[in-house]
Motif scaffolding. Structure first.
Motif, short mmCIF file in Angstrom:
data_model
loop_
_atom_site.label_atom_id
_atom_site.label_comp_id
_atom_site.label_asym_id
_atom_site.label_seq_id
_atom_site.Cartn_x
_atom_site.Cartn_y
_atom_site.Cartn_z
N ARG A 1 0.83 -1.20 0.00
CA ARG A 1 0.00 0.00 0.00
C ARG A 1 0.86 1.24 0.00
O ARG A 1 1.94 1.26 0.58
CB ARG A 1 -0.98 0.02 1.18
N PRO A 2 0.37 2.29 -0.67
CA PRO A 2 1.06 3.57 -0.63
C PRO A 2 0.77 4.22 0.70
O PRO A 2 -0.35 4.10 1.23
CB PRO A 2 0.41 4.37 -1.76
N VAL A 3 1.76 4.85 1.28
CA VAL A 3 1.54 5.60 2.51
C VAL A 3 2.03 7.03 2.32
O VAL A 3 3.00 7.27 1.61
CB VAL A 3 2.25 4.97 3.73
N VAL A 4 1.30 7.94 2.93
CA VAL A 4 1.72 9.34 2.82
C VAL A 4 2.50 9.73 4.07
O VAL A 4 2.16 9.32 5.17
CB VAL A 4 0.51 10.28 2.67
N LYS A 5 3.56 10.49 3.88
CA LYS A 5 4.32 10.99 5.03
C LYS A 5 4.16 12.49 5.07
O LYS A 5 4.34 13.17 4.06
CB LYS A 5 5.80 10.61 4.89
N LYS A 6 3.85 13.00 6.24
CA LYS A 6 3.65 14.44 6.35
C LYS A 6 4.92 15.19 6.01
O LYS A 6 6.01 14.77 6.38
CB LYS A 6 3.14 14.82 7.75
N GLY A 7 4.72 16.27 5.28
CA GLY A 7 5.86 17.05 4.85
C GLY A 7 6.67 16.41 3.73
O GLY A 7 7.76 16.86 3.41
N GLU A 8 6.13 15.33 3.14
CA GLU A 8 6.84 14.65 2.06
C GLU A 8 5.97 14.64 0.80
O GLU A 8 4.80 14.32 0.88
CB GLU A 8 7.12 13.19 2.45
N ARG A 9 6.56 15.01 -0.28
CA ARG A 9 5.79 15.00 -1.52
C ARG A 9 5.82 13.63 -2.19
O ARG A 9 4.88 13.24 -2.88
CB ARG A 9 6.37 16.03 -2.49
N ARG A 10 6.89 12.93 -1.97
CA ARG A 10 7.02 11.63 -2.64
C ARG A 10 6.10 10.56 -2.05
O ARG A 10 5.69 10.65 -0.89
CB ARG A 10 8.47 11.13 -2.52
N ASP A 11 5.80 9.56 -2.88
CA ASP A 11 5.02 8.41 -2.39
C ASP A 11 5.93 7.43 -1.69
O ASP A 11 7.04 7.15 -2.15
CB ASP A 11 4.36 7.68 -3.57
N PHE A 12 5.43 6.91 -0.60
CA PHE A 12 6.13 5.82 0.08
C PHE A 12 5.29 4.56 -0.03
O PHE A 12 4.06 4.63 -0.16
CB PHE A 12 6.35 6.16 1.56
N PHE A 13 5.95 3.41 0.02
CA PHE A 13 5.24 2.14 -0.10
C PHE A 13 5.63 1.20 1.03
O PHE A 13 6.80 1.11 1.40
CB PHE A 13 5.57 1.48 -1.43
N GLU A 14 4.63 0.50 1.55
CA GLU A 14 4.95 -0.53 2.54
C GLU A 14 4.16 -1.80 2.22
O GLU A 14 3.05 -1.75 1.68
CB GLU A 14 4.62 -0.06 3.96
N ALA A 15 4.74 -2.94 2.57
CA ALA A 15 4.10 -4.22 2.27
C ALA A 15 3.29 -4.71 3.46
O ALA A 15 3.61 -4.41 4.61
CB ALA A 15 5.15 -5.26 1.91
N GLU A 16 2.24 -5.43 3.17
CA GLU A 16 1.54 -6.18 4.20
C GLU A 16 2.51 -7.22 4.74
O GLU A 16 3.12 -7.95 3.97
CB GLU A 16 0.32 -6.86 3.58
N LYS A 17 2.63 -7.31 6.06
CA LYS A 17 3.60 -8.26 6.62
C LYS A 17 2.97 -9.46 7.29
O LYS A 17 3.63 -10.48 7.51
CB LYS A 17 4.52 -7.54 7.62
#
Lengths: 173, 173
Positions: free
Chosen positions: A76-92
């Motif tokens: 899933r994509p996750v948003v980080k505050k103050g960050e414009r880029r997309d971050f991604f994390e996997a279901e674990k």
DNA sequence: CTGACTTTTCAGTATTTACTGAAAACGTGA
DNA sequence: TCACGTTTTCAGTAAATACTGAAAAGTCAG
């Protein structure tokens, strides 16, 4: 410290590489499996650039495989505050991973098969030659079985992990 | 008569074509799936030449895919008295087909995965950094689950069809 | 052993699938 | 609006996979 860090990096690289190789056995492509392995073992969410760098792949490649993993629901994509880029994390969680994969494979492999079998069974229903009857019976047998498998898959996927495990233990001691 | 024969041929061709397309979804190649479909719905065993003609493929292609199907156990060679050529027939019982495929997929997909996971879990066992511990735990969780799935697969595959069905009915009403 | 028939192999080729890299599109703050 | 950082697309290319066709090897009866 550095020694332990080195050891971990090595183990993780090994996992990513091997999981990628394994992916090809399963019908999914190497890179997608590698990205999945990478994210499953990442302490935090990663950006597209992190993935590109770690696996030494192009932006386009990283992008499309991440997209595909998100479509599967494994990432899933996750948003980080103050960050414009997309971050991604996997279901674990392994049970979650299992149910996602089961659902997706059902959708991609079982349901189309069922559609074909139903159609062929229907199209041959009225044929009265011995060959026709045999064909029809074979289609029906396959249809029944695949339909049954489909239902089983649904039931198991919708269970809670603990419950499924408990049930299995009871059955197989 | 000719009308029914025509209808059957059409239904069967449809099945062969579609099953082939489906095969690509599952990691197996189109031709192999087509041959399997052809043999599953053949009234009698076929020769390599029959297969070549029906699917319009080369001898080499027919040969290697038949060999592969025999290796899977989905097809067996049969000898006909007074015939020098090899004939091939497919297993038609759906439960048999299922157990063969399950066994083969376990061997090709589950067991290699288990080996990788065990190794990575072992290699990270002694690491004491938080990241190392998390990695180790993730590997162990995956290993446990895959190991469990492997055992389940064995148990189910070794059941008689009737028994498996009965059990499933009890569980899922 | 010979000749007829059949299976097996494999180098060359075709097809499919995956990847790159750069350009275009998007979104946002100033 | 523009400039900048980011994502998305996609034509061209690389890599992997599957197939052909013909030659070689194998098999068997006479």
């Amino acid at each position: 410290m550095s020694k332990e860090g080195e050891k971990l990096r090595q183990a993780r690289d090994e996992f990513v590489a091997q999981w990628g190789a394994l992916g090809t056995q399963w019908g999914i492509n190497r890179t997608m499996a590698q990205i999945h392995a990478l994210l499953m073992t990442a302490p935090q969410a990663l950006t597209t650039d992190d993935v590109m760098e770690e696996l030494e792949i192009s932006r386009g490649n990283a992008h499309s495989n991440l997209k595909e993993l998100v479509a599967w629901g494994l990432v899933r994509p996750v948003v980080k505050k103050g960050e414009r880029r997309d971050f991604f994390e996997a279901e674990k969680d392994v049970w979650q991973i299992f149910t996602i994969v089961a659902r997706e494979r059902k959708r991609r492999e079982i349901e189309p098969a069922l559609a074909i079998l139903s159609k062929c069974a229907e199209d041959s229903r009225s044929i009265r030659t011995p060959e026709g009857v045999a064909f029809h019976e074979q289609m029906r047998a396959l249809e029944d079985f695949v339909g049954f498998a489909s239902k089983m898959s649904d039931r198991i996927s919708s269970m809670k992990h603990g419950f499924a495990l408990q049930m299995a233990s009871k059955l197989f001691g």
